[in-house]
Design a protein around this motif. Structure first.
Motif, PDB file in Angstrom:
ATOM      1  N   THR A   1      36.469  79.709  43.008  1.00 48.82           N
ATOM      2  CA  THR A   1      36.932  78.397  42.543  1.00 48.82           C
ATOM      3  C   THR A   1      36.689  77.365  43.635  1.00 48.82           C
ATOM      4  O   THR A   1      36.882  77.643  44.815  1.00 48.82           O
ATOM      5  N   SER A   2      36.294  76.168  43.220  1.00 46.99           N
ATOM      6  CA  SER A   2      36.077  75.054  44.140  1.00 46.99           C
ATOM      7  C   SER A   2      36.812  73.829  43.631  1.00 46.99           C
ATOM      8  O   SER A   2      36.666  73.462  42.465  1.00 46.99           O
ATOM      9  N   LEU A   3      37.600  73.205  44.522  1.00 47.08           N
ATOM     10  CA  LEU A   3      38.374  72.001  44.185  1.00 47.08           C
ATOM     11  C   LEU A   3      38.069  70.897  45.179  1.00 47.08           C
ATOM     12  O   LEU A   3      37.932  71.153  46.372  1.00 47.08           O
ATOM     13  N   SER A   4      38.029  69.680  44.676  1.00 48.19           N
ATOM     14  CA  SER A   4      37.906  68.505  45.518  1.00 48.19           C
ATOM     15  C   SER A   4      39.142  67.635  45.267  1.00 48.19           C
ATOM     16  O   SER A   4      39.404  67.252  44.134  1.00 48.19           O
ATOM     17  N   VAL A   5      39.890  67.357  46.310  1.00 48.40           N
ATOM     18  CA  VAL A   5      41.111  66.565  46.189  1.00 48.40           C
ATOM     19  C   VAL A   5      40.804  65.116  46.495  1.00 48.40           C
ATOM     20  O   VAL A   5      40.026  64.809  47.389  1.00 48.40           O
ATOM     21  N   GLY A   6      41.417  64.221  45.735  1.00 45.59           N
ATOM     22  CA  GLY A   6      41.199  62.801  45.953  1.00 45.59           C
ATOM     23  C   GLY A   6      39.951  62.290  45.285  1.00 45.59           C
ATOM     24  O   GLY A   6      39.357  61.314  45.732  1.00 45.59           O
ATOM     25  N   ALA A   7      39.546  62.939  44.200  1.00 47.75           N
ATOM     26  CA  ALA A   7      38.365  62.490  43.459  1.00 47.75           C
ATOM     27  C   ALA A   7      38.587  61.070  42.969  1.00 47.75           C
ATOM     28  O   ALA A   7      39.649  60.746  42.451  1.00 47.75           O
ATOM     29  N   GLY A   8      37.643  60.215  43.149  1.00 50.60           N
ATOM     30  CA  GLY A   8      37.771  58.829  42.712  1.00 50.60           C
ATOM     31  C   GLY A   8      38.711  58.035  43.597  1.00 50.60           C
ATOM     32  O   GLY A   8      39.353  57.102  43.158  1.00 50.60           O
ATOM     33  N   SER A   9      38.831  58.395  44.886  1.00 53.88           N
ATOM     34  CA  SER A   9      39.683  57.699  45.862  1.00 53.88           C
ATOM     35  C   SER A   9      41.156  57.700  45.471  1.00 53.88           C
ATOM     36  O   SER A   9      41.898  56.805  45.836  1.00 53.88           O
ATOM     37  N   ASP A  10      41.594  58.681  44.715  1.00 53.63           N
ATOM     38  CA  ASP A  10      42.980  58.767  44.287  1.00 53.63           C
ATOM     39  C   ASP A  10      43.514  60.134  44.676  1.00 53.63           C
ATOM     40  O   ASP A  10      43.025  61.154  44.203  1.00 53.63           O
ATOM     41  N   ALA A  11      44.514  60.155  45.566  1.00 47.00           N
ATOM     42  CA  ALA A  11      45.053  61.421  46.067  1.00 47.00           C
ATOM     43  C   ALA A  11      45.693  62.255  44.961  1.00 47.00           C
ATOM     44  O   ALA A  11      45.892  63.441  45.119  1.00 47.00           O
ATOM     45  N   ARG A  12      46.017  61.649  43.822  1.00 39.48           N
ATOM     46  CA  ARG A  12      46.629  62.392  42.717  1.00 39.48           C
ATOM     47  C   ARG A  12      45.589  62.799  41.670  1.00 39.48           C
ATOM     48  O   ARG A  12      45.936  63.081  40.541  1.00 39.48           O
ATOM     49  N   THR A  13      44.333  62.836  42.077  1.00 43.29           N
ATOM     50  CA  THR A  13      43.252  63.304  41.207  1.00 43.29           C
ATOM     51  C   THR A  13      42.531  64.445  41.902  1.00 43.29           C
ATOM     52  O   THR A  13      42.144  64.334  43.054  1.00 43.29           O
ATOM     53  N   VAL A  14      42.385  65.542  41.186  1.00 41.31           N
ATOM     54  CA  VAL A  14      41.683  66.714  41.700  1.00 41.31           C
ATOM     55  C   VAL A  14      40.505  66.982  40.772  1.00 41.31           C
ATOM     56  O   VAL A  14      40.646  66.930  39.554  1.00 41.31           O
ATOM     57  N   GLU A  15      39.346  67.283  41.351  1.00 40.58           N
ATOM     58  CA  GLU A  15      38.196  67.670  40.543  1.00 40.58           C
ATOM     59  C   GLU A  15      38.010  69.173  40.653  1.00 40.58           C
ATOM     60  O   GLU A  15      37.912  69.717  41.754  1.00 40.58           O
TER      61      GLU A  15
END
Length: 183
Positions: free
Chosen positions: A68-82
């Motif tokens: 699994t791979s996650l990116s935190v802060g997707a779209g410059s928002d800390a409450r968005t995870v990709e």
């Protein structure tokens, strides 16, 4: 002179084919033997057979399944995870219970062009190729894909992909969450 032109053309064609194959293997590694170029931008990754527990944005608990791979802060928002690849279980319900109220804002998980949002829920998101499966285990989550949207309640699941959102299905949470106990 004609023979050397043929050899030159063959070498050029062979080089072009090799470069194309290398490009495809960077984007889609055979048998997942190494991370794709997209996975290299992940903040968190698990290897084959590895599971991992991480805490992201505002103490939100995430259990990552194998590969699994996650990116935190997707779209410059800390409450968005990709979710770039794999499967993860997000637990905002635990955070809401601990603080006695729902979180101040929406939490988002982006995967394969779709978006799952909630204020305080426990849910899983699994991405297999271009298909995503979202399962709500507690409370409510909203799943959006383009102009389509559906709200899932506890014990419901929806799958989406290139063909859009599929019908909502009822699930057994014990079966869906079995991977978290190593099953």
């Amino acid at each position: 002179a004609t023979a050397s032109r043929r050899i030159g053309r063959r070498a050029l064609l062979g080089g072009a084919l090799a470069a194309s194959a290398a490009g495809v293997m960077v984007v889609r590694p055979p048998l997942g033997l190494w991370p794709s170029v997209f996975e290299l931008r992940a903040d968190y990754r698990t290897a084959t057979g590895e599971q991992r527990h991480v805490t992201v944005a505002d103490g939100i608990s995430v259990q990552m399944n194998t590969r699994t791979s996650l990116s935190v802060g997707a779209g410059s928002d800390a409450r968005t995870v990709e979710l770039i690849a794999g499967e993860a279980s997000f637990n905002l319900a635990q955070q809401a219970r601990a603080t006695g109220a729902e979180s101040e804002g929406l939490f988002r998980v982006v995967a394969a062009g779709g978006r799952t949002t909630t204020r305080g829920a426990k849910f899983d998101v699994r991405m297999t190729g271009a298909t995503v499966c979202v399962t709500c285990l507690a409370d409510d989550v909203r799943v959006e894909l383009g102009a389509q949207a559906v709200t899932l309640s506890s014990r419901q699941q929806v799958v989406y992909g290139a063909d859009g959102l599929r019908p909502v299905a009822a699930i057994d949470p014990a079966v869906v969450a079995a991977w978290q106990q190593g099953l």
